[in-house]
Design an enzyme around this catalytic site. Structure first.
Site, mmCIF file in Angstrom:
data_model
loop_
_atom_site.group_PDB
_atom_site.id
_atom_site.type_symbol
_atom_site.label_atom_id
_atom_site.label_comp_id
_atom_site.label_asym_id
_atom_site.label_seq_id
_atom_site.Cartn_x
_atom_site.Cartn_y
_atom_site.Cartn_z
ATOM 1 N N LYS A 1 -25.146 3.519 73.780
ATOM 2 C CA LYS A 1 -24.566 2.999 72.779
ATOM 3 C C LYS A 1 -24.143 4.219 71.776
ATOM 4 C CE LYS A 1 -24.212 0.307 68.614
ATOM 5 N NZ LYS A 1 -24.878 -0.479 67.700
ATOM 6 N N GLY B 1 -24.490 -3.865 58.619
ATOM 7 C CA GLY B 1 -25.350 -4.400 57.884
ATOM 8 C C GLY B 1 -24.863 -5.073 56.822
ATOM 9 N N ALA C 1 -21.287 -4.512 64.554
ATOM 10 C CA ALA C 1 -21.566 -4.538 63.107
ATOM 11 C C ALA C 1 -20.751 -5.481 62.222
ATOM 12 C CB ALA C 1 -21.406 -2.966 62.833
ATOM 13 N N GLY C 2 -21.287 -5.727 61.322
ATOM 14 C CA GLY C 2 -20.722 -6.519 60.130
ATOM 15 C C GLY C 2 -20.835 -8.084 60.163
ATOM 16 N N ASN D 1 -27.646 -7.329 65.247
ATOM 17 C CA ASN D 1 -29.004 -7.277 64.687
ATOM 18 C C ASN D 1 -29.375 -7.950 63.584
ATOM 19 O OD1 ASN D 1 -31.322 -4.505 65.573
ATOM 20 N ND2 ASN D 1 -31.616 -6.355 64.620
ATOM 21 N N SER D 2 -29.118 -7.360 62.397
ATOM 22 C CA SER D 2 -29.749 -7.849 61.268
ATOM 23 C C SER D 2 -29.208 -9.052 60.985
ATOM 24 C CB SER D 2 -28.812 -6.760 60.132
ATOM 25 O OG SER D 2 -29.209 -5.562 60.311
#
Length: 277
Positions: A115, A176, A203-204, A225-226
């Site tokens: 990645k 994030g 992301a996001g 992830n987050s």
């Protein structure tokens, strides 16, 4: 302004593929910032993921990092579940740095998947398109399956495909942020212009509903992830995202109804024959 139907993406039942590998799960899961190794392992199981990402700078003992057994935990978990490792180059600020880190990952982890992240702005963590494309071109030439993290800019994505990337990973919003799909039009455009490229929103995303919305646009997969690791219950949230991704994809494949700027009666009576008694 004319009141017309808004076209929807054409349904597709093509398999989800990274490189030459077909996958049944469209959920790619990050492994950072979980409360404990056990919670991480339980969340991985609940997600049903077949691809686990890990940040090289934080886990392989490079400057600013440190292993502490984390890599072995991820390796063992991936092996037990038959999942693939997807190391990333998070924290890199130049093509040269990212290329070096990618080669380190291939040697240590035994995978040619990478990645690719090359950040150009410290506040937004927005990728540097110039360095990103340069790194992608070199890594493809070096035999890597490159999954570049980029913005939703069409031209940047076209350049990455020209560089040899078979997968492109546009953001929904800054890393994030949890803001969800800031520009659905851009993602819809990418899907239309790159019909044969695997698109993964990366992301996001902050809510399961965000993932559903992405999948309903015809996006092939979701990486996050987050939104899982930083939730109150990562295991339950991983399961929720799994269901949201599956539901969104199923809806897309079934064929979403077209939208309209005007009301359309479900049971119209105009022009229909009827009998007066």
């Amino acid at each position: 302004m004319s009141l017309t139907h808004t076209p929807t993406p054409q349904p597709s039942t093509r398999p989800f593929r990274i490189g030459d590998v077909d996958l049944s799960s469209r959920f790619l899961l990050g492994t950072a910032q979980y409360p404990s190794p056990q919670v991480l392992q339980d969340a991985i199981k609940a997600s049903g993921t077949q691809v686990l990402t890990l940040g090289l700078k934080r886990t392989l003992g490079v400057p600013g990092g440190g292993d502490n057994g984390f890599v072995q935990i991820i390796r063992d978990t991936a092996r037990a579940r038959g999942a693939h490792l997807l190391p990333n180059t998070a924290g890199c600020r130049s093509a040269k740095e990212a290329i070096t880190l990618a080669h380190m990952a291939r040697e240590i982890l035994g995978t040619h998947w990478i990645k690719l992240e090359v950040v150009g702005d410290e506040q937004t963590l927005q990728p540097d398109p110039i360095e990103l494309v340069a790194a992608a071109r070199q890594l493809v030439a070096d035999g890597f399956e490159v999954l570049p993290y980029c913005t939703d800019d069409l031209v940047t994505c076209l350049r990455l495909v020209d560089a040899g990337c078979r997968v492109v990973m546009p953001w929904a919003a800054p890393i994030g942020s949890g803001l969800g799909l800031l520009n659905p039009w851009a993602l819809r455009t990418l899907r239309a212009r790159l019909p044969d490229v695997t698109l993964i929103v990366d992301a996001g995303l902050g809510k399961p509903s965000h993932a559903t919305a992405a999948m309903e646009l015809g996006i092939d997969g979701v990486l996050l992830n987050s939104a899982v690791s930083q939730s109150g219950d990562p295991v339950r949230m991983a399961r929720a995202f799994r269901q949201a991704i599956e539901g969104g994809r199923a809806g897309f494949e079934a064929g979403l109804m077209p939208t309209s700027d005007v009301a359309i009666a479900t049971t119209p009576v105009g022009g229909q024959p009827f009998v007066l008694l």
